[in-house]
Design a protein around this motif. Structure first.
Motif, PDB file in Angstrom:
ATOM      1  N   LEU A  96     -69.357  17.487 -31.400  1.00  0.00           N
ATOM      2  CA  LEU A  96     -68.779  16.414 -30.593  1.00  0.00           C
ATOM      3  C   LEU A  96     -67.287  16.381 -30.865  1.00  0.00           C
ATOM      4  O   LEU A  96     -66.864  16.359 -32.020  1.00  0.00           O
ATOM      5  N   ALA A  97     -66.498  16.390 -29.810  1.00  0.00           N
ATOM      6  CA  ALA A  97     -65.044  16.319 -29.956  1.00  0.00           C
ATOM      7  C   ALA A  97     -64.490  15.331 -28.944  1.00  0.00           C
ATOM      8  O   ALA A  97     -64.930  15.291 -27.791  1.00  0.00           O
ATOM      9  N   THR A  98     -63.544  14.508 -29.382  1.00  0.00           N
ATOM     10  CA  THR A  98     -62.869  13.604 -28.459  1.00  0.00           C
ATOM     11  C   THR A  98     -61.397  13.511 -28.833  1.00  0.00           C
ATOM     12  O   THR A  98     -61.039  13.476 -30.010  1.00  0.00           O
ATOM     13  N   ASP A  99     -60.575  13.491 -27.811  1.00  0.00           N
ATOM     14  CA  ASP A  99     -59.133  13.316 -28.024  1.00  0.00           C
ATOM     15  C   ASP A  99     -58.716  11.868 -27.836  1.00  0.00           C
ATOM     16  O   ASP A  99     -57.531  11.558 -27.774  1.00  0.00           O
ATOM     17  N   GLY A 100     -59.698  10.971 -27.766  1.00  0.00           N
ATOM     18  CA  GLY A 100     -59.426   9.563 -27.573  1.00  0.00           C
ATOM     19  C   GLY A 100     -59.524   9.107 -26.134  1.00  0.00           C
ATOM     20  O   GLY A 100     -59.659   7.914 -25.867  1.00  0.00           O
ATOM     21  N   ARG A 102     -61.124  11.612 -23.543  1.00  0.00           N
ATOM     22  CA  ARG A 102     -62.305  12.296 -23.034  1.00  0.00           C
ATOM     23  C   ARG A 102     -63.114  12.837 -24.209  1.00  0.00           C
ATOM     24  O   ARG A 102     -62.608  12.953 -25.327  1.00  0.00           O
ATOM     25  N   PHE A 103     -64.375  13.149 -23.949  1.00  0.00           N
ATOM     26  CA  PHE A 103     -65.193  13.748 -24.990  1.00  0.00           C
ATOM     27  C   PHE A 103     -65.866  14.999 -24.445  1.00  0.00           C
ATOM     28  O   PHE A 103     -66.102  15.144 -23.240  1.00  0.00           O
ATOM     29  N   ASP A 104     -66.158  15.932 -25.349  1.00  0.00           N
ATOM     30  CA  ASP A 104     -66.939  17.129 -25.062  1.00  0.00           C
ATOM     31  C   ASP A 104     -68.075  17.178 -26.062  1.00  0.00           C
ATOM     32  O   ASP A 104     -67.878  16.937 -27.259  1.00  0.00           O
ATOM     33  N   ALA A 112     -74.818  24.424 -23.478  1.00  0.00           N
ATOM     34  CA  ALA A 112     -73.848  23.927 -22.511  1.00  0.00           C
ATOM     35  C   ALA A 112     -72.951  22.872 -23.163  1.00  0.00           C
ATOM     36  O   ALA A 112     -73.288  22.298 -24.193  1.00  0.00           O
ATOM     37  N   VAL A 113     -71.821  22.623 -22.530  1.00  0.00           N
ATOM     38  CA  VAL A 113     -70.895  21.600 -22.976  1.00  0.00           C
ATOM     39  C   VAL A 113     -70.874  20.479 -21.938  1.00  0.00           C
ATOM     40  O   VAL A 113     -70.597  20.714 -20.766  1.00  0.00           O
ATOM     41  N   GLU A 114     -71.209  19.260 -22.384  1.00  0.00           N
ATOM     42  CA  GLU A 114     -71.121  18.077 -21.531  1.00  0.00           C
ATOM     43  C   GLU A 114     -69.771  17.424 -21.769  1.00  0.00           C
ATOM     44  O   GLU A 114     -69.345  17.256 -22.914  1.00  0.00           O
ATOM     45  N   SER A 115     -69.088  17.038 -20.701  1.00  0.00           N
ATOM     46  CA  SER A 115     -67.772  16.421 -20.821  1.00  0.00           C
ATOM     47  C   SER A 115     -67.712  15.162 -19.987  1.00  0.00           C
ATOM     48  O   SER A 115     -68.443  15.005 -19.002  1.00  0.00           O
ATOM     49  N   GLY A 116     -66.829  14.254 -20.378  1.00  0.00           N
ATOM     50  CA  GLY A 116     -66.654  13.034 -19.602  1.00  0.00           C
ATOM     51  C   GLY A 116     -65.619  12.142 -20.233  1.00  0.00           C
ATOM     52  O   GLY A 116     -65.067  12.430 -21.299  1.00  0.00           O
ATOM     53  N   GLU A 117     -65.347  11.030 -19.558  1.00  0.00           N
ATOM     54  CA  GLU A 117     -64.426  10.050 -20.107  1.00  0.00           C
ATOM     55  C   GLU A 117     -65.070   9.371 -21.305  1.00  0.00           C
ATOM     56  O   GLU A 117     -66.267   9.109 -21.310  1.00  0.00           O
ATOM     57  N   ILE A 118     -64.247   9.102 -22.321  1.00  0.00           N
ATOM     58  CA  ILE A 118     -64.771   8.505 -23.537  1.00  0.00           C
ATOM     59  C   ILE A 118     -65.335   7.126 -23.224  1.00  0.00           C
ATOM     60  O   ILE A 118     -64.790   6.385 -22.402  1.00  0.00           O
ATOM     61  N   ARG A 119     -66.434   6.799 -23.843  1.00  0.00           N
ATOM     62  CA  ARG A 119     -67.031   5.476 -23.716  1.00  0.00           C
ATOM     63  C   ARG A 119     -67.344   4.971 -25.119  1.00  0.00           C
ATOM     64  O   ARG A 119     -67.638   5.756 -26.025  1.00  0.00           O
ATOM     65  N   PRO A 120     -67.283   3.649 -25.333  1.00  0.00           N
ATOM     66  CA  PRO A 120     -67.466   3.112 -26.684  1.00  0.00           C
ATOM     67  C   PRO A 120     -68.782   3.490 -27.335  1.00  0.00           C
ATOM     68  O   PRO A 120     -68.870   3.573 -28.561  1.00  0.00           O
ATOM     69  N   SER A 121     -69.811   3.744 -26.521  1.00  0.00           N
ATOM     70  CA  SER A 121     -71.144   3.990 -27.067  1.00  0.00           C
ATOM     71  C   SER A 121     -71.438   5.455 -27.350  1.00  0.00           C
ATOM     72  O   SER A 121     -72.559   5.788 -27.714  1.00  0.00           O
ATOM     73  N   VAL A 122     -70.450   6.346 -27.229  1.00  0.00           N
ATOM     74  CA  VAL A 122     -70.760   7.771 -27.299  1.00  0.00           C
ATOM     75  C   VAL A 122     -71.330   8.175 -28.661  1.00  0.00           C
ATOM     76  O   VAL A 122     -72.254   9.000 -28.734  1.00  0.00           O
ATOM     77  N   LEU A 123     -70.844   7.607 -29.759  1.00  0.00           N
ATOM     78  CA  LEU A 123     -71.372   7.969 -31.073  1.00  0.00           C
ATOM     79  C   LEU A 123     -72.792   7.439 -31.256  1.00  0.00           C
ATOM     80  O   LEU A 123     -73.610   8.068 -31.945  1.00  0.00           O
ATOM     81  N   TRP A 124     -73.098   6.299 -30.664  1.00  0.00           N
ATOM     82  CA  TRP A 124     -74.466   5.779 -30.712  1.00  0.00           C
ATOM     83  C   TRP A 124     -75.412   6.692 -29.932  1.00  0.00           C
ATOM     84  O   TRP A 124     -76.506   7.024 -30.388  1.00  0.00           O
ATOM     85  N   GLU A 125     -74.976   7.131 -28.759  1.00  0.00           N
ATOM     86  CA  GLU A 125     -75.815   7.987 -27.920  1.00  0.00           C
ATOM     87  C   GLU A 125     -76.043   9.350 -28.561  1.00  0.00           C
ATOM     88  O   GLU A 125     -77.140   9.914 -28.488  1.00  0.00           O
ATOM     89  N   VAL A 126     -75.009   9.865 -29.217  1.00  0.00           N
ATOM     90  CA  VAL A 126     -75.083  11.229 -29.758  1.00  0.00           C
ATOM     91  C   VAL A 126     -75.623  11.246 -31.178  1.00  0.00           C
ATOM     92  O   VAL A 126     -76.479  12.066 -31.527  1.00  0.00           O
ATOM     93  N   ALA A 127     -75.149  10.319 -32.010  1.00  0.00           N
ATOM     94  CA  ALA A 127     -75.447  10.392 -33.442  1.00  0.00           C
ATOM     95  C   ALA A 127     -76.204   9.191 -33.990  1.00  0.00           C
ATOM     96  O   ALA A 127     -76.542   9.173 -35.174  1.00  0.00           O
ATOM     97  N   GLY A 128     -76.456   8.181 -33.167  1.00  0.00           N
ATOM     98  CA  GLY A 128     -77.168   7.010 -33.650  1.00  0.00           C
ATOM     99  C   GLY A 128     -76.333   6.098 -34.519  1.00  0.00           C
ATOM    100  O   GLY A 128     -76.874   5.299 -35.284  1.00  0.00           O
ATOM    101  N   VAL A 129     -74.995   6.184 -34.389  1.00  0.00           N
ATOM    102  CA  VAL A 129     -74.083   5.339 -35.175  1.00  0.00           C
ATOM    103  C   VAL A 129     -73.341   4.423 -34.208  1.00  0.00           C
ATOM    104  O   VAL A 129     -72.566   4.895 -33.365  1.00  0.00           O
ATOM    105  N   PRO A 130     -73.557   3.107 -34.290  1.00  0.00           N
ATOM    106  CA  PRO A 130     -72.947   2.178 -33.327  1.00  0.00           C
ATOM    107  C   PRO A 130     -71.501   1.819 -33.644  1.00  0.00           C
ATOM    108  O   PRO A 130     -71.157   0.669 -33.894  1.00  0.00           O
ATOM    109  N   LEU A 131     -70.643   2.827 -33.652  1.00  0.00           N
ATOM    110  CA  LEU A 131     -69.204   2.634 -33.822  1.00  0.00           C
ATOM    111  C   LEU A 131     -68.484   3.304 -32.666  1.00  0.00           C
ATOM    112  O   LEU A 131     -68.939   4.335 -32.150  1.00  0.00           O
ATOM    113  N   THR A 132     -67.353   2.752 -32.268  1.00  0.00           N
ATOM    114  CA  THR A 132     -66.494   3.474 -31.342  1.00  0.00           C
ATOM    115  C   THR A 132     -65.796   4.598 -32.109  1.00  0.00           C
ATOM    116  O   THR A 132     -65.689   4.539 -33.342  1.00  0.00           O
ATOM    117  N   PRO A 133     -65.294   5.625 -31.428  1.00  0.00           N
ATOM    118  CA  PRO A 133     -64.542   6.663 -32.147  1.00  0.00           C
ATOM    119  C   PRO A 133     -63.384   6.099 -32.957  1.00  0.00           C
ATOM    120  O   PRO A 133     -63.141   6.531 -34.087  1.00  0.00           O
TER     121      PRO A 133
END
Length: 264
Positions: A96-100, A102-104, A112-133
């Protein structure tokens, strides 16, 4: 879940202004200079930490079950983050990579690589950690809440082991609780709001890294999601110069090795 219940109880106890103080805790006078001095010293030290590169063993315990993995981390304030999850043979399982902005996200099972605009819940969705980047970067650098509004110090207390704890109430209806041990090192942090404690962090195992005392074990509890996480750092490099390219994914060969480890 017993762990989550204990975490919630501990978090509630940290709400200094809403509890009766036990006999071994003494409330400090409003003009006691120690809370302000501790806050100023920590803010200055934390402000000097802008980036980190290293390895860590990360464990999670929550509704999704228990898991642990070795990870390679690169992060830079305020919200740049790269996490590589490694398998038993050090192969990439996910990145998981984000420049603040967008995220990949790369998962090995799809390739495959999924990309999109960063959202506050991305770490919860990906890693189960409810923190923003941004929150994750601050927590791992030992500088949680540095982006929050300034506020008034209140409810300062000192425990029998010379730890000092106090609240900072800002203008956004949230408040922070900070605790410093007898060495004047941050040992605990909590963010709470009208709905209750949002998360709390414990900092342990401070070691010297490039002239700075840095916590090598970080524990996090999230009462609402009933998640407990622990990060145990291995090799750590503080304030490295990180190329912008590592916060976007084109999956080059591994962009770094943690200090003390070979890239082979």
């Amino acid at each position: 879940m017993k762990r989550a219940a204990l975490a919630l109880a501990a978090a509630l106890l940290l709400q200094i202004g809403c509890r009766t103080l036990p006999s071994q805790v003494v409330r400090l006078a409003a003009d006691d200079p120690r809370p302000q001095a501790l806050l100023a010293g920590w803010t200055a030290r934390a402000g000097e930490l802008r980036s980190l590169r290293g390895s860590a063993r990360v464990s999670l315990d929550g509704a999704r079950g228990a898991s642990f993995a070795r990870q390679l981390l690169a992060l830079e304030r305020p919200a740049r983050l790269r996490v590589e999850v490694l398998g038993l043979l050090s192969q990439r399982i996910a990145v998981l990579a984000t420049d603040g902005e967008r995220f990949d996200l790369y998962r090995s099972e799809s390739g495959a690589v999924e990309s999109g605009e960063i959202r506050p819940s991305v770490l919860w969705e990906v890693a189960g950690v409810p923190l923003t980047p941004e929150e994750a970067v601050g927590v791992l650098l030992g500088a949680p809440g540095m982006q929050r509004p300034e506020g008034e110090i209140s409810g300062a207390v000192e425990s029998a082991d010379a730890a000092v704890r106090f609240e900072i109430r800002g203008s956004d209806r949230h408040w922070q609780v900070l605790e410093f041990d007898a060495r004047q090192l941050l040992s605990g942090y909590q963010l709470a709001g009208p709905e209750g404690p949002l998360f709390q962090v414990g900092y342990h195992d401070y070691r010297e890294v490039a002239g700075t005392r840095f916590a090598h074990r970080v524990e996090l509890d999230f009462p609402f999601s009933e998640v407990h996480a622990e990060v145990r750092f291995g090799g750590v490099e503080l304030n490295p110069v990180l190329p912008e390219s590592i916060f976007r994914l084109e999956l080059p060969e591994r962009v770094f090795s943690p200090p003390g480890e070979s890239s082979e």
